[in-house]
Design an enzyme around this catalytic site. Structure first.
Site, PDB file in Angstrom:
ATOM      1  N   ARG A  39       1.909  -7.679  -8.987  1.00  0.00           N
ATOM      2  CA  ARG A  39       1.687  -8.464  -7.766  1.00  0.00           C
ATOM      3  C   ARG A  39       2.558  -7.979  -6.610  1.00  0.00           C
ATOM      4  O   ARG A  39       3.023  -8.784  -5.797  1.00  0.00           O
ATOM      5  CB  ARG A  39       1.960  -9.960  -8.007  1.00  0.00           C
ATOM      6  CG  ARG A  39       1.054 -10.616  -9.008  1.00  0.00           C
ATOM      7  CD  ARG A  39      -0.307 -10.922  -8.374  1.00  0.00           C
ATOM      8  NE  ARG A  39      -1.052 -11.834  -9.214  1.00  0.00           N
ATOM      9  CZ  ARG A  39      -1.222 -13.123  -8.942  1.00  0.00           C
ATOM     10  NH1 ARG A  39      -0.714 -13.652  -7.868  1.00  0.00           N
ATOM     11  NH2 ARG A  39      -1.932 -13.864  -9.758  1.00  0.00           N
ATOM     12  N   ARG A  43       2.590 -12.354  -1.153  1.00  0.00           N
ATOM     13  CA  ARG A  43       3.152 -13.253  -0.142  1.00  0.00           C
ATOM     14  C   ARG A  43       4.637 -13.122   0.128  1.00  0.00           C
ATOM     15  O   ARG A  43       5.124 -13.654   1.114  1.00  0.00           O
ATOM     16  CB  ARG A  43       2.826 -14.701  -0.533  1.00  0.00           C
ATOM     17  CG  ARG A  43       1.367 -15.027  -0.322  1.00  0.00           C
ATOM     18  CD  ARG A  43       0.967 -16.246  -1.073  1.00  0.00           C
ATOM     19  NE  ARG A  43       1.087 -15.975  -2.503  1.00  0.00           N
ATOM     20  CZ  ARG A  43       0.793 -16.840  -3.456  1.00  0.00           C
ATOM     21  NH1 ARG A  43       0.396 -18.036  -3.146  1.00  0.00           N
ATOM     22  NH2 ARG A  43       0.923 -16.514  -4.722  1.00  0.00           N
ATOM     23  N   ARG A  52      -2.762 -12.114   6.103  1.00  0.00           N
ATOM     24  CA  ARG A  52      -3.398 -13.319   5.551  1.00  0.00           C
ATOM     25  C   ARG A  52      -3.573 -14.429   6.583  1.00  0.00           C
ATOM     26  O   ARG A  52      -4.379 -15.333   6.391  1.00  0.00           O
ATOM     27  CB  ARG A  52      -2.630 -13.794   4.327  1.00  0.00           C
ATOM     28  CG  ARG A  52      -2.891 -12.965   3.078  1.00  0.00           C
ATOM     29  CD  ARG A  52      -4.222 -13.316   2.418  1.00  0.00           C
ATOM     30  NE  ARG A  52      -4.121 -14.586   1.723  1.00  0.00           N
ATOM     31  CZ  ARG A  52      -4.602 -15.735   2.135  1.00  0.00           C
ATOM     32  NH1 ARG A  52      -5.271 -15.812   3.264  1.00  0.00           N
ATOM     33  NH2 ARG A  52      -4.445 -16.824   1.428  1.00  0.00           N
ATOM     34  N   ASP A  88      -8.470  -8.845  -7.345  1.00  0.00           N
ATOM     35  CA  ASP A  88      -8.100  -9.953  -8.221  1.00  0.00           C
ATOM     36  C   ASP A  88      -8.912  -9.856  -9.499  1.00  0.00           C
ATOM     37  O   ASP A  88     -10.039  -9.338  -9.475  1.00  0.00           O
ATOM     38  CB  ASP A  88      -8.368 -11.304  -7.546  1.00  0.00           C
ATOM     39  CG  ASP A  88      -7.657 -12.423  -8.283  1.00  0.00           C
ATOM     40  OD1 ASP A  88      -6.491 -12.689  -7.984  1.00  0.00           O
ATOM     41  OD2 ASP A  88      -8.258 -13.008  -9.218  1.00  0.00           O
ATOM     42  N   TYR A 164     -10.769 -18.366 -17.575  1.00  0.00           N
ATOM     43  CA  TYR A 164     -11.156 -18.791 -16.223  1.00  0.00           C
ATOM     44  C   TYR A 164     -12.623 -19.184 -16.151  1.00  0.00           C
ATOM     45  O   TYR A 164     -12.991 -20.162 -15.507  1.00  0.00           O
ATOM     46  CB  TYR A 164     -10.845 -17.685 -15.208  1.00  0.00           C
ATOM     47  CG  TYR A 164      -9.372 -17.627 -14.892  1.00  0.00           C
ATOM     48  CD1 TYR A 164      -8.784 -18.575 -14.061  1.00  0.00           C
ATOM     49  CD2 TYR A 164      -8.557 -16.658 -15.453  1.00  0.00           C
ATOM     50  CE1 TYR A 164      -7.423 -18.545 -13.785  1.00  0.00           C
ATOM     51  CE2 TYR A 164      -7.197 -16.617 -15.184  1.00  0.00           C
ATOM     52  CZ  TYR A 164      -6.633 -17.566 -14.352  1.00  0.00           C
ATOM     53  OH  TYR A 164      -5.289 -17.545 -14.085  1.00  0.00           O
TER      54      TYR A 164
HETATM   55  O1  CP3 Z   1      -0.494  -6.532  -8.383  1.00  0.00           O
HETATM   56  C1  CP3 Z   1      -0.974  -6.453  -7.231  1.00  0.00           C
HETATM   57  O2  CP3 Z   1      -0.274  -6.358  -6.205  1.00  0.00           O
HETATM   58  C2  CP3 Z   1      -2.489  -6.402  -7.065  1.00  0.00           C
HETATM   59  C3  CP3 Z   1      -3.083  -7.648  -6.786  1.00  0.00           C
HETATM   60  C4  CP3 Z   1      -3.352  -8.732  -7.818  1.00  0.00           C
HETATM   61  C5  CP3 Z   1      -3.663 -10.056  -7.414  1.00  0.00           C
HETATM   62  N1  CP3 Z   1      -4.018 -10.758  -8.532  1.00  0.00           N
HETATM   63  C6  CP3 Z   1      -3.628 -10.538  -6.039  1.00  0.00           C
HETATM   64  C7  CP3 Z   1      -3.539 -11.985  -5.783  1.00  0.00           C
HETATM   65  C8  CP3 Z   1      -3.453  -8.693  -9.200  1.00  0.00           C
HETATM   66  C9  CP3 Z   1      -3.163  -7.537 -10.149  1.00  0.00           C
HETATM   67  C10 CP3 Z   1      -3.879  -9.969  -9.627  1.00  0.00           C
HETATM   68  C11 CP3 Z   1      -4.167 -10.300 -11.033  1.00  0.00           C
HETATM   69  C12 CP3 Z   1      -4.388 -11.708 -11.389  1.00  0.00           C
HETATM   70  N2  CP3 Z   1      -5.085 -12.661 -10.694  1.00  0.00           N
HETATM   71  C13 CP3 Z   1      -3.958 -12.278 -12.606  1.00  0.00           C
HETATM   72  C14 CP3 Z   1      -3.269 -11.574 -13.726  1.00  0.00           C
HETATM   73  C15 CP3 Z   1      -1.821 -11.386 -13.431  1.00  0.00           C
HETATM   74  C16 CP3 Z   1      -1.038 -12.667 -13.422  1.00  0.00           C
HETATM   75  O3  CP3 Z   1      -0.391 -12.917 -12.407  1.00  0.00           O
HETATM   76  O4  CP3 Z   1      -1.009 -13.328 -14.460  1.00  0.00           O
HETATM   77  C17 CP3 Z   1      -4.377 -13.625 -12.610  1.00  0.00           C
HETATM   78  C18 CP3 Z   1      -4.138 -14.656 -13.701  1.00  0.00           C
HETATM   79  C19 CP3 Z   1      -5.099 -13.846 -11.398  1.00  0.00           C
HETATM   80  C20 CP3 Z   1      -5.785 -15.081 -10.969  1.00  0.00           C
HETATM   81  C21 CP3 Z   1      -5.187 -15.633  -9.738  1.00  0.00           C
HETATM   82  N3  CP3 Z   1      -5.353 -15.079  -8.474  1.00  0.00           N
HETATM   83  C22 CP3 Z   1      -4.383 -16.781  -9.623  1.00  0.00           C
HETATM   84  C23 CP3 Z   1      -3.942 -17.649 -10.781  1.00  0.00           C
HETATM   85  C24 CP3 Z   1      -4.072 -16.914  -8.274  1.00  0.00           C
HETATM   86  C25 CP3 Z   1      -3.340 -18.079  -7.645  1.00  0.00           C
HETATM   87  C26 CP3 Z   1      -1.886 -17.994  -7.896  1.00  0.00           C
HETATM   88  C27 CP3 Z   1      -1.232 -17.244  -6.806  1.00  0.00           C
HETATM   89  O5  CP3 Z   1      -0.438 -16.340  -7.088  1.00  0.00           O
HETATM   90  O6  CP3 Z   1      -1.496 -17.598  -5.657  1.00  0.00           O
HETATM   91  C28 CP3 Z   1      -4.661 -15.832  -7.560  1.00  0.00           C
HETATM   92  C29 CP3 Z   1      -4.569 -15.507  -6.123  1.00  0.00           C
HETATM   93  C30 CP3 Z   1      -3.950 -14.198  -5.784  1.00  0.00           C
HETATM   94  N4  CP3 Z   1      -4.246 -12.995  -6.388  1.00  0.00           N
HETATM   95  C31 CP3 Z   1      -2.998 -13.947  -4.744  1.00  0.00           C
HETATM   96  C32 CP3 Z   1      -2.734 -12.575  -4.740  1.00  0.00           C
HETATM   97  C33 CP3 Z   1      -1.836 -11.815  -3.800  1.00  0.00           C
HETATM   98  C34 CP3 Z   1      -2.452 -14.989  -3.781  1.00  0.00           C
HETATM   99  C35 CP3 Z   1      -3.511 -15.249  -2.762  1.00  0.00           C
HETATM  100  C36 CP3 Z   1      -2.961 -15.440  -1.372  1.00  0.00           C
HETATM  101  O7  CP3 Z   1      -2.683 -14.455  -0.697  1.00  0.00           O
HETATM  102  O8  CP3 Z   1      -2.866 -16.598  -0.965  1.00  0.00           O
END
Ligand code: CP3
Length: 365
Positions: A39, A43, A52, A88, A164
């Protein structure tokens, strides 16, 4: 593009970041460990928050120029050794035909999968057609980065995606998906097999577009008992990785909360196992031997501070493997409240930590 962290310990070596990363994936000797952060585009970076403010999360994912820009932010700022494409794990769910919303509260699938008919109706989509924006973002990153820096692709592991699809979001305990797996085992198995097939296709397309390695996220496998993991989740992950066998790109398998599952996880067929902070890397290495590379595993909370704790945790993790077949990373995604300078310190300390000299095995031993 030059990174701010052209550290002297590295510039004296002739390896590019990509060579370093791929050598670590193959457990070959390296002058230092490669480092990136799960990640890493997100943010905690002010430049990400700026983007964003103007664009919704899914719009960033689906606009190749924006996805590329956001993917590159942590490379410019921190000098990470790998650039993961911004996307994502749930983009694939949407491409299978499940309506997806991603808002501040996290992902929401308003029409979750609950029946065998719905599983039948899920689409085996064409990745270039339906998720061309992702492939285009990978191609664009390759154009910008050349062959010096590895671009990483990714997807969810079948069990985590099924969580999911069936729960409709992140749920404490995952009771609905577990009940479905136990009450309708054949339908559930067909769901995991379908996900495995379509995900293999999706990852192959990412590799064809230029991903040097791919990571599978099994964030929720730790919810299962060792028996459930072996019987329910593992076969689909094996099927998926088996379909990627002929591919040149190494596969990293991330499992969270999986200390009790490692015997089975090791049978999945991944080149690199990525684990969280509850796993002892030295014990895992002793169990698996030198041929499986490891990734991780600093607790993301350590990056909230102080600096001495970050340095200690990085050196502690590298000390567990002495950098052999090790990609330094966190044990889970970086927390949005992480100070940027702490992320910087994590990367820099990892890249500057010296490794004990590699001693080649004597002939005949
Ligand atoms: O690693 C990276 O920089 C690449 C981007 C990436 C995102 N999600 C961007 C994201 C990756 C590799 C993921 C994978 C992902 N997404 C996982 C597996 C890894 C983990 O963290 O367990 C999971 C479970 C998700 C599902 C998901 N997407 C959730 C649960 C959430 C909400 C929680 C949160 O962190 O906000 C997201 C949203 C998300 N995916 C964001 C980002 C940067 C936040 C969105 C925003 O900008 O508001």
């Amino acid at each position: 593009m030059t990174s701010p962290v052209e550290q002297s310990s590295y510039s004296s070596q002739t390896l590019t970041r990509k060579e370093l990363f791929l050598r670590a994936c193959r457990s070959e000797p390296v002058p230092r460990v490669p480092v990136w952060i799960m990640r890493q585009a997100g943010r905690y970076l002010p430049e990400y928050r700026e983007i964003r403010k103007k664009h919704a999360f899914l719009d960033v994912c689906k606009t190749p120029e924006l996805a590329q820009e956001v993917s590159l932010q942590p490379y410019r700022r921190l000098g990470v050794d790998a650039v993961i494409v911004f996307s994502d794990i749930l983009i694939l769910a949407e491409a299978m035909g499940v309506h997806l919303e991603l808002n501040d509260a996290g992902p929401h699938l308003p029409e979750p999968v609950r029946t065998a008919q719905h599983i039948e109706a899920l689409r085996m989509f064409d990745p270039e057609q339906e998720t061309g924006f992702l492939m285009e973002a990978i191609r664009g990153l390759r154009r910008t980065l050349g062959s010096e820096v590895p671009v990483l692709g990714f997807a969810a592991a079948p069990w985590t995606l099924a969580c999911y699809l069936i729960e409709g979001g992140t749920r404490e305990g995952f009771a609905t998906v577990k009940a479905f797996a136990h009450e309708q085992p054949r339908a559930f198995r067909s769901l995991l097999e379908k996900i495995a097939r379509v995900t293999a296709r999706y990852l192959k397309a990412q590799i064809a577009a230029g991903a040097a390695a791919v990571q599978l996220f099994d964030t929720w496998c730790g919810e299962l008992t060792a028996n459930e993991y072996a019987e329910i989740a593992l076969p689909a992950t094996q099927q998926l990785l088996g379909e990627l066998d002929a591919s040149p790109a190494p596969v990293i398998l991330y499992t969270k909360g999986s200390n009790h599952l490692m015997d089975s996880v090791a049978k999945a067929g991944a080149d690199v196992l990525s684990v969280d902070w509850r796993v002892d890397l030295a014990a895992l290495r002793a169990k698996l031997g030198p041929d499986v590379a490891l990734q991780g595993n600093v607790d993301p909370a350590i990056l909230l501070g102080p600096a001495a704790g970050i340095r200690g945790a990085v050196r502690g993790a590298i000390g567990k493997t002495n950098g052999a077949g090790h990609i330094l990373n966190l044990g889970h995604g970086i927390l949005p409240t992480t100070p940027v300078e702490n992320a910087q310190l994590f990367i820099e300390t990892g890249q500057k930590t010296p490794l004990a000299p590699h001693v080649p095995a004597a002939p005949g031993t």
